[in-house]
Design a protein around this motif. Sequence first.
Motif, mmCIF file in Angstrom:
data_model
loop_
_atom_site.group_PDB
_atom_site.id
_atom_site.type_symbol
_atom_site.label_atom_id
_atom_site.label_comp_id
_atom_site.label_asym_id
_atom_site.label_seq_id
_atom_site.Cartn_x
_atom_site.Cartn_y
_atom_site.Cartn_z
ATOM 1 N N HIS A 85 0.716 -1.113 0.015
ATOM 2 C CA HIS A 85 -0.088 0.090 -0.011
ATOM 3 C C HIS A 85 1.056 1.228 0.105
ATOM 4 O O HIS A 85 2.222 1.197 0.305
ATOM 5 C CB HIS A 85 -0.870 0.044 1.174
ATOM 6 C CG HIS A 85 -0.142 -0.513 2.463
ATOM 7 N ND1 HIS A 85 -0.715 -1.789 3.035
ATOM 8 C CD2 HIS A 85 0.848 -0.126 3.093
ATOM 9 C CE1 HIS A 85 0.151 -1.961 4.217
ATOM 10 N NE2 HIS A 85 1.166 -0.931 4.186
ATOM 11 N N HIS B 43 3.261 4.473 7.098
ATOM 12 C CA HIS B 43 4.733 4.072 7.693
ATOM 13 C C HIS B 43 5.487 5.183 8.123
ATOM 14 O O HIS B 43 6.433 5.791 7.349
ATOM 15 C CB HIS B 43 5.333 2.938 7.003
ATOM 16 C CG HIS B 43 4.576 1.629 6.829
ATOM 17 N ND1 HIS B 43 4.213 0.996 7.889
ATOM 18 C CD2 HIS B 43 4.186 1.068 5.483
ATOM 19 C CE1 HIS B 43 3.341 -0.115 7.471
ATOM 20 N NE2 HIS B 43 3.374 -0.207 6.063
ATOM 21 N N ASP C 198 1.074 -2.228 9.759
ATOM 22 C CA ASP C 198 -0.057 -3.073 8.956
ATOM 23 C C ASP C 198 -0.600 -4.108 9.847
ATOM 24 O O ASP C 198 -2.128 -3.978 9.689
ATOM 25 C CB ASP C 198 0.950 -4.063 7.922
ATOM 26 C CG ASP C 198 1.729 -3.175 7.194
ATOM 27 O OD1 ASP C 198 1.370 -1.955 6.806
ATOM 28 O OD2 ASP C 198 2.759 -3.834 6.602
HETATM 29 FE FE LIG Z 1 3.013 -1.937 5.055
#
Ligand SMILES: [Fe+2]
Lengths: 167, 401
Positions: B212, B217, B341
């Motif tokens: 993604h 992040h 995630d």
């Molecule tokens: Fe990720």
Amino acid sequence: MSQAVTAAHASAIEALHTAYLAALDKGDMAAWAATFASNEASYFCISAENDRRGLPLALMYDDCRGRIDDRVSFVTKVWAGTYQPYRTRHFIQQLSMNVAGANQYRATSGFMIMMTPEGGATTILTSGEYRDLIDIQGEGDQCRAVFRERRTVYDADVLPRYIVFPF
Amino acid sequence: MSKYQAGTYTGEAPKVWPAKVNQIPKEIFGDAALFEEELKKIFYGDTWHVVGHTAEVPNIGDFKTFDLGRVPLLIARGKDNQVRVFFNSCTHRGNQLETSVSGNRKEFECPYHRWLFSLDGALAACPGSKEFAPDFKQENFGLVELKTDQYLGLILVTMGKNTPPLKEWLGDIVPLTLSALLGGDGRLKLLGYQKVRYVSNWKGYNDNDGYHGGLLHTAFRMLNFQGGSGSQPMSVNGHWVIEAELKPAQNSGFLNDPSLIDFKVADPKRGSLVVQLYPMTVMVKHMDVINLRFAIARSHDVTEVHYAYFAHEDDSEELVQHRIRQSSNLLGPCGMVSMEDAAVFQRIHIGNHTPGVAEFQKGVVSLSELSLDMKQSDETGNLPRWEHYRKVMGFKREGEQ
Ligand SMILES: [Fe+2]
Ligand code: FES
């Protein structure tokens, strides 16, 4: 030939365990890192399955002091605001303690971690075993214990959630 | 007010799936009855499922157990070095045969009436067989093998009757990247596992794992990780392949131990390889980490993922050590990059218990037609897989007859 543990050392080691648990139960990562020796230290958190099978991969592989400090940044800086908060209570039971060298001990303890997600009920995160190499710094009543190495072997074959804090 | 109500699914396909290709009805994530349908049509249906890699059972007699939906599997390496996948169920009364997660055996013994199976599944002994039914023939009672095929050691099984051959099912876009991800020749060496359960629907897990855009992040920002050029082809049967350049990160003092993000052998030009095989397998080679994620759809609410990490058999000891250090701390359910995630898998599952649709925006150029190619950081890559899912499950689009 196993030497006796002096009373001063025994109480320093007990204080170390308490400091470790208190740090994590408060979510205080800096205090967690402070329980490790400041120059050279390591922290491993590995599943019982990997450990038993001799598979080296870990959940947390902090084999140098830098990585222990980096783990503090992961939790406090990198991941801040992304994870679902949870609180923990750690309980330990000492299983063995042996002299490993001058001012150094090998100790094992059983542990259990309860977790409470914010807004949720309390369940067991995992149990496991701490395998420690502990250094005593300083002399007599002024002495202090630190982890030279802590190897956390957790029992859960499958963890019940993703993990933010060390065990 | 949307016409989609949370939790109103009745075991039949929803009457309407949005006409716009960039919308997914949220009601499909929280429904127990739909999960039963998915088990039949997808997990026990005409598609291949990744259940392991032969490097997990490197020696004769090595085995691991795994599950396909609720079906227990036993994966074992025989004396002939063949890796076979059996139903983990005794052919007598059906008792679970092997209880361990992994191990090494000379044979498999069912404790109930002591039937003994050799590593290739043959029934080697069954006490008291003189008094068995008249039509009993020992050679007919070997362990039941699933239809199995391999790609560079990756083990796939299917319970469907009309599953296309593996080569055809993988198609054109997968092999080039998958072979590179598996070290070129699949000669891998197991380093270990991180195993975790997410409170997330398997589709929610799969929709948000893999690739993604990098906004989630923080580590990417802090390290000034620059995504370079890349390609992201998809296939009509739900596979998705990503190759992306990873410009070496600038640490600028953020990490005390920058070796976490060192490239030792990976070519930064192909620094990130991701192969997502329909329905729910994600495989990643990120920097020097080789990570196969064996996933199990446990229920509509629970997805279990076994993150398995590998080195290559030809790696030097030093390189293996680097892979261990990078693999343990970078990806996975506690990794510097991907703990986030994991958090999204669970948070999105909670959010999906609300009415309405999940929206895809970045990179959507048409509301009526799907594109099988996308640019770096587009979120449209999931859409062909959703379209495949919709067709397999028989959901009709709004306005479709
Ligand atoms: Fe990720
Ligand atoms: S059920 Fe296995 S021997 Fe009878």
